[in-house]
Design a protein around this motif. Structure first.
Motif, PDB file in Angstrom:
ATOM      1  N   GLU B  40       0.850  -1.203   0.000  1.00 32.58           N
ATOM      2  CA  GLU B  40       0.000   0.000   0.000  1.00 32.58           C
ATOM      3  C   GLU B  40       0.882   1.248   0.000  1.00 32.58           C
ATOM      4  O   GLU B  40       2.026   1.226   0.425  1.00 32.58           O
ATOM      5  CB  GLU B  40      -0.892  -0.008   1.250  1.00 32.58           C
ATOM      6  CG  GLU B  40      -1.907  -1.130   1.259  1.00 32.58           C
ATOM      7  CD  GLU B  40      -2.929  -1.015   0.132  1.00 32.58           C
ATOM      8  OE1 GLU B  40      -3.424   0.105  -0.093  1.00 32.58           O
ATOM      9  OE2 GLU B  40      -3.209  -2.024  -0.531  1.00 32.58           O
ATOM     10  N   GLU B  41       0.296   2.307  -0.493  1.00 33.96           N
ATOM     11  CA  GLU B  41       0.927   3.628  -0.465  1.00 33.96           C
ATOM     12  C   GLU B  41       2.286   3.655  -1.162  1.00 33.96           C
ATOM     13  O   GLU B  41       3.196   4.326  -0.748  1.00 33.96           O
ATOM     14  CB  GLU B  41       1.106   4.119   0.987  1.00 33.96           C
ATOM     15  CG  GLU B  41      -0.215   4.283   1.702  1.00 33.96           C
ATOM     16  CD  GLU B  41       0.010   4.753   3.119  1.00 33.96           C
ATOM     17  OE1 GLU B  41       1.155   5.155   3.417  1.00 33.96           O
ATOM     18  OE2 GLU B  41      -0.931   4.725   3.911  1.00 33.96           O
ATOM     19  N   GLU B  42       2.376   2.862  -2.187  1.00 32.65           N
ATOM     20  CA  GLU B  42       3.628   2.907  -2.940  1.00 32.65           C
ATOM     21  C   GLU B  42       3.306   3.183  -4.397  1.00 32.65           C
ATOM     22  O   GLU B  42       2.422   2.567  -4.977  1.00 32.65           O
ATOM     23  CB  GLU B  42       4.377   1.591  -2.794  1.00 32.65           C
ATOM     24  CG  GLU B  42       5.674   1.586  -3.569  1.00 32.65           C
ATOM     25  CD  GLU B  42       6.745   0.742  -2.919  1.00 32.65           C
ATOM     26  OE1 GLU B  42       6.658   0.484  -1.708  1.00 32.65           O
ATOM     27  OE2 GLU B  42       7.665   0.353  -3.631  1.00 32.65           O
ATOM     28  N   GLN B 105       1.426  12.806  -4.310  1.00 24.83           N
ATOM     29  CA  GLN B 105       2.539  12.428  -3.432  1.00 24.83           C
ATOM     30  C   GLN B 105       2.231  11.134  -2.691  1.00 24.83           C
ATOM     31  O   GLN B 105       1.096  10.871  -2.313  1.00 24.83           O
ATOM     32  CB  GLN B 105       2.808  13.541  -2.411  1.00 24.83           C
ATOM     33  CG  GLN B 105       3.338  14.804  -3.064  1.00 24.83           C
ATOM     34  CD  GLN B 105       4.661  14.578  -3.787  1.00 24.83           C
ATOM     35  OE1 GLN B 105       5.583  14.041  -3.207  1.00 24.83           O
ATOM     36  NE2 GLN B 105       4.748  14.993  -5.042  1.00 24.83           N
ATOM     37  N   ALA B 106       3.232  10.338  -2.506  1.00 23.66           N
ATOM     38  CA  ALA B 106       3.058   9.084  -1.788  1.00 23.66           C
ATOM     39  C   ALA B 106       4.219   8.908  -0.825  1.00 23.66           C
ATOM     40  O   ALA B 106       5.205   9.645  -0.868  1.00 23.66           O
ATOM     41  CB  ALA B 106       3.012   7.924  -2.766  1.00 23.66           C
ATOM     42  N   LYS B 107       4.056   7.943   0.015  1.00 22.55           N
ATOM     43  CA  LYS B 107       5.091   7.680   1.010  1.00 22.55           C
ATOM     44  C   LYS B 107       6.377   7.222   0.347  1.00 22.55           C
ATOM     45  O   LYS B 107       7.452   7.687   0.651  1.00 22.55           O
ATOM     46  CB  LYS B 107       4.605   6.599   1.982  1.00 22.55           C
ATOM     47  CG  LYS B 107       4.288   7.142   3.352  1.00 22.55           C
ATOM     48  CD  LYS B 107       4.001   5.999   4.289  1.00 22.55           C
ATOM     49  CE  LYS B 107       3.591   6.520   5.651  1.00 22.55           C
ATOM     50  NZ  LYS B 107       3.170   5.436   6.520  1.00 22.55           N
ATOM     51  N   ALA B 108       6.206   6.244  -0.549  1.00 28.34           N
ATOM     52  CA  ALA B 108       7.395   5.666  -1.164  1.00 28.34           C
ATOM     53  C   ALA B 108       7.237   5.663  -2.674  1.00 28.34           C
ATOM     54  O   ALA B 108       6.170   5.347  -3.195  1.00 28.34           O
ATOM     55  CB  ALA B 108       7.586   4.244  -0.661  1.00 28.34           C
ATOM     56  N   ARG B 142      12.612   6.383  -3.462  1.00 31.94           N
ATOM     57  CA  ARG B 142      13.128   5.511  -2.416  1.00 31.94           C
ATOM     58  C   ARG B 142      14.013   4.422  -3.021  1.00 31.94           C
ATOM     59  O   ARG B 142      15.111   4.183  -2.558  1.00 31.94           O
ATOM     60  CB  ARG B 142      11.982   4.872  -1.631  1.00 31.94           C
ATOM     61  CG  ARG B 142      12.471   4.223  -0.369  1.00 31.94           C
ATOM     62  CD  ARG B 142      11.345   3.686   0.463  1.00 31.94           C
ATOM     63  NE  ARG B 142      10.727   2.536  -0.175  1.00 31.94           N
ATOM     64  CZ  ARG B 142      10.159   1.532   0.478  1.00 31.94           C
ATOM     65  NH1 ARG B 142      10.142   1.561   1.791  1.00 31.94           N
ATOM     66  NH2 ARG B 142       9.609   0.542  -0.153  1.00 31.94           N
TER      67      ARG B 142
END
Lengths: 414, 297
Positions: B40-42, B105-108, B142
């Motif tokens: 998730e969130e990638e 925008q995302a975390k990774a 990342r």
């Protein structure tokens, strides 16, 4: 022959008696006394430690101030990076100023990884321990062989000079930030500097054989040396210090150099020109430099030889990691081989080479040691001594105690 | 260890997948894509030079397909039609970071380059190395994953790019059977190095199964030899000692052995041994001074 000497000696006897002796204690006060330095035993040059005591011994006591040490990196740059950090950490502990240049990591990041110094003696009593163990009254079943030699001094495997110079470091811990920040450090991170330079004058630097990255690095080093007074511009009253310059992975693709990528690099002279400039700077200032290079990537052998010639001291690391040498039993105690490619000739015609060329290194938690490589006793049934003759002969050089044993024959006699 | 690298347990860095014409590494790359999309969130960005978008998306997880952003450089890599979405000349840090900013925008963020070989033909290797290093350090991305066909380039070029990688996987076909061999090398942040050689296979759903560890033939031979040999089995002479024999052996004083008794006998001569008697004479020049005055004894 004795008589004329005696007759010559007599008239001067009176003069000698008032002077007591012709021997004079060598006073160090004549030399500049800078912490972390000492005059070399061989040629009186002012030397500093590399941070690894056994490496100091291998290259003849230490690094002479004003010289350049080249380290050819091992395949994954793990041990050469360790040496690089030892060199900088030694500078911090001795209170020298540092200059760190890298194209890969930020200089501050490198400084944060410096190993923590061990300031009290912990590493020294080790050899005594092993000696007492060997002299213990053996258990009942132990065979007594060569008891004649049990009182002989043990051959010291690790290379170290008798007197203490340099420090030991604990790799598992990083240096205390307080100690680290006490040292003055100048950093050079290529991506920051190259962007400013291209905007200034792209055409002016196009003429010189040196590439843009190298010329900006050289200018920066020169500026630091002049500004901080390492070139002797500062009046003598001010206390002097040493500048330790560490240049990481020079010649790699990140420096914008195509040495590693092609057999016939376009700017093959860029690095050699830079090294000429750097050497000239070092010779005229109180500074000492360590350069690491990924030589395993450089395709052109003759270029590497040229680079080696331009440096004063050159050593090469060859790690066993990832190579088939890892499985060879001879190498099982070590992490890699160390080749001394070149030692400097300073103020003399001959330099002292290490007595044994077969050197191996291992990285322990508290010490990076360089040892003479020797063959362990082969206990298997099917040993052909003839085949190993060359290697065994090399090992005997280091161990005088059992020289006759290996030379005898291949069967046990009862 | 192949699975650890593919699942991205050690986050960050630059992962290089090296293949040759004998065995393609694209399936492995797609498998990486699939596992990355499942997290998730990638967000995954693909710079595609060698395959079309449809071909790449084929077989990937459909539910999370909107988190895959394909930058099409396959249809017009050199920008000849002037409306190409992405060209090889845009492979710079600035252009890539503007590309990444276009999406939410995302975390990774993972950047997949398919393949580096294509870019290496149009840029000098030193520039590519610098770009990769800047992307790795920059913080916007990342993980950078690149596919490289090693048989297309000079050894030095491959070596330079591999030098930057924090993990690299080399795939090759296995000599017998259907699987392939993956040689994985990973460098941790502390500088430690880990290596592994595994036989793996990839199924239809792009999941990797490791079949066995590739055994080194040299090591296994050593183990079998040791158990067989017993040199003390049939001997024509006696190797063991009886108690009386041992007693007799221990009584024997070996020559050249410096025992405690011998030492004390030498240091403290007992009665009956010789002594030196000396009576000072009147003419004797006896020195009152201690000759060892200057020593710290």
């Amino acid at each position: 022959m004795a008589a004329p000497i005696r007759s010559m000696g007599k008239p001067t006897g009176d003069r000698l008696s008032c002077n007591t002796t012709s021997f004079q204690k060598r006073s160090r006060s004549k030399l500049v006394s800078i912490p972390g330095t000492r005059p070399s035993v061989q040629n009186g040059q002012l030397i500093v430690s590399t941070g690894v005591t056994s490496l100091d011994y291998v290259i003849g006591g230490g690094l002479a101030v004003g010289t350049l040490l080249l380290i050819e990196e091992d395949c994954y740059d793990s041990y050469s990076r360790m040496l690089f950090k030892y060199f900088l950490a030694e500078g911090v502990v001795c209170g020298h100023e540092l200059y760190v240049a890298s194209a890969q990591d930020l200089p501050d990041d490198i400084l944060q990884e410096l190993p923590s110094p061990i300031l009290d003696d912990v590493a020294s009593p080790k050899p005594v321990e092993s000696q007492t163990k060997s002299c213990d009254p053996d258990s009942q079943d132990a065979m007594k062989i060569a008891w004649r030699y049990q009182n002989m001094p043990k051959v010291q495997m690790a290379l170290a000079s008798s007197s203490r110079f340099g420090h030991y470091y604990d790799v598992s811990k990083t240096m205390d930030p307080e100690i680290r920040q006490a040292a003055k450090c100048h950093g050079f991170y290529l991506p920051e500097h190259s962007s400013t330079l291209t905007s200034l004058s792209p055409s002016a630097t196009g003429q010189s054989p040196m590439s843009e990255a190298y010329s900006s690095l050289l200018n920066h080093i020169q500026e630091v040396i002049h500004r901080e007074g390492f070139d002797g511009s500062v009046p003598q009253t001010k206390s002097r210090n040493i500048l330790r310059i560490g240049l990481h992975s020079l010649g790699s693709a990140l420096w914008g150099d195509d040495l590693c990528c092609s057999d016939n690099p376009d700017n093959g002279h860029a690095l050699t020109t830079f090294l000429y400039g750097l050497r000239a700077l070092l010779r005229s200032s109180l500074s000492v430099a360590m350069v690491t290079m990924p030589s395993h990537l450089i395709q052109n052998r003759s270029l590497m030889t040229r680079v080696t010639r331009l440096c004063d001291t050159a050593i090469a690391l060859e790690s066993f990691r990832g190579s088939d040498k890892e499985t060879i039993p001879l190498y099982k105690d070590y992490h890699g081989l160390l080749n001394v490619r070149q030692v400097p000739y300073l103020n003399c015609l001959v330099s002292d080479l290490p007595d044994n060329k077969d050197l191996a290194f291992k990285l322990k938690r508290k010490q990076f040691t360089i040892e003479r490589l020797h063959l362990p006793p082969d206990l298997s049934e099917t040993v052909s001594r003839v085949a190993h003759g060359g290697l065994a002969g090399a090992a005997v050089l280091g161990s005088s105690g059992c020289g006759s044993g290996t030379a005898s024959n291949k069967h046990l006699d009862f | 260890m192949l699975l650890e690298v593919l699942q991205g347990t050690e986050a960050g860095g630059f992962i290089l997948i090296q293949d040759t014409v004998k065995y393609s590494g694209r399936q492995l790359l797609k498998s990486y894509l699939n596992t990355a999309l499942k997290r998730e969130e990638e967000i995954v960005h693909v710079l595609g030079f060698e395959t079309s978008e449809d071909e790449l998306r084929d077989g990937l997880d459909k539910t999370s397909a909107q988190r895959l952003h394909f930058h099409n450089a396959y249809s017009d890599p050199l920008g000849w039609t002037a409306n190409s979405p992405f060209t090889v000349h845009q492979f710079t840090v600035e252009d890539i970071s503007t590309l990444l900013k276009q999406t939410p925008q995302a975390k990774a963020v993972t950047l997949v380059i398919d393949s580096l070989s294509w870019i290496l033909r149009h840029h000098p290797p030193a520039v590519i190395c610098q770009t990769l290093q800047a992307l790795k350090k920059g913080g916007a991305v990342r993980t950078v994953v690149g596919l490289l066909h090693t048989d297309m380039h000079q050894r030095g070029t491959v070596g330079s790019i591999r030098h930057l990688a924090s993990a690299h996987i080399t795939v090759a076909p296995e000599t017998r059977g259907m699987g392939a061999v993956a040689k994985t090398t990973r460098r941790t942040k502390s500088g430690k190095l880990m290596q592994d050689e595994q036989i793996f296979s990839i199924n239809e759903e792009l999941s990797v199964t490791v079949q066995s560890k590739h055994s080194h033939p040299g090591r296994s031979h050593n183990n079998t030899d040791e158990s067989e040999v017993d040199p003390t089995a049939n001997l024509t002479f006696n190797l063991r000692l009886s108690d009386t024999e041992r007693e007799a052996k221990e009584k024997l004083a070996l020559p050249f052995v410096f025992s405690k008794e011998k030492k004390s006998a030498l240091l403290h001569p007992g009665p009956g041994s010789g002594r030196i008697l000396y009576e000072p004479d009147a003419n004797d020049d006896y020195d009152q001074e201690d000759p060892d005055d200057d020593l710290d004894v």
